[in-house]
Design a protein around this motif. Structure first.
Motif: not given
Length: 250
Positions: A134-135, A163-170, A177-189, A236-238
């Motif tokens: 669940g992590s 992104v490649g690391l994330n996809r392979s580890l997933a 049941n350990i999930r790996f995801n990337v947040l692709a940020l735009g411009v943040v103040e 949990r399914y992402v």
């Protein structure tokens, strides 16, 4: 809405400023116990410690340079001693610079790579024994991977590697049941944005707001909202995903 995160344990690298600080504070307010780290002493460290104390919980702000393998090992050893487990890991610590590619010194290429890719890799590797069913592991990426930005070829390359690391580890750790995801940020103040000269800040706001579907820049707490979701059972399914937190930038 209660995301049922109270009592969970998290590590957020580079969490005393900017997006990382927003994530740390949002997690703490949701009842998560958070460890974060910083590279240099300063007012941001002191003020974060005060804010976390006011919120309440078992929080720790530790010094560790994510570009240094020995310091990463020491940081994760402290996490083991303090928490014994991790429900959430956020790879947020990052390095960036703006240099023409033809003039990019090898030392600068190595510096950015060491923090953004090798640092994230080593943090994850050392954290693996603390991650369980669940992590969730979240890495902070960039929309620059899709768009490409002049003067940031080295930075963009590191975010693409995430992104490649994330996809392979997933794929490798999905059965646990350990999930790996990337947040692709735009411009943040962030603080760096607000510390710019007013003319430059106004120009950037107008330029990048015009490129987004929402017509504005992002806020650290809006990135934190996506992290909270990825920390919760609602997601949990992402896994293996790269999720844009960018206001619809193009």
């Amino acid at each position: 809405m209660d995301l049922e995160l109270k009592g969970k344990k998290a590590l957020v690298t580079g969490g005393t400023r900017g997006v990382g600080r927003g994530i740390v504070l949002a997690l703490a307010r949701a009842g998560v116990d958070v460890i974060t780290c910083y590279r240099q002493e300063g007012d941001y460290v002191d003020s974060l410690e005060r804010e976390l104390k006011e919120i309440g919980g078992e929080h720790h702000v530790l010094r560790a340079d994510i570009a240094e393998p020995a310091e990463i090992a020491g940081l994760l050893q402290r996490v083991r001693e303090l928490y014994g487990r991790l429900d959430l890991l956020v790879n947020n610590a990052g390095a960036i610079s703006h240099i023409p590619y033809a003039d990019l010194p090898f030392e600068e290429w190595q510096r950015v790579l060491a923090t953004n890719v090798t640092g994230a890799h080593l943090v994850i590797q050392h954290a693996l024994p603390l991650l369980d069913d669940g992590s969730s592991v979240v890495s902070i990426g960039s929309k620059a991977v899709e768009a490409g930005i002049p003067l940031r070829a080295h930075y963009t390359a590191t975010k693409a590697a995430l992104v490649g690391l994330n996809r392979s580890l997933a794929k490798e750790f999905g059965a646990q049941n350990i999930r790996f995801n990337v947040l692709a940020l735009g411009v943040v103040e962030t603080e760096n944005f607000h510390n710019m000269p007013e003319e430059q800040r106004t120009l950037m706001t107008e330029r990048y707001s015009a490129k987004t579907a929402l017509g504005r820049l992002g806020k650290p707490d809006e990135v934190a909202g996506a992290v909270l979701w990825l920390a919760s059972d609602l997601s949990r399914y992402v896994t293996g995903a790269t999720i844009g937190v960018d206001g619809g930038i193009s």
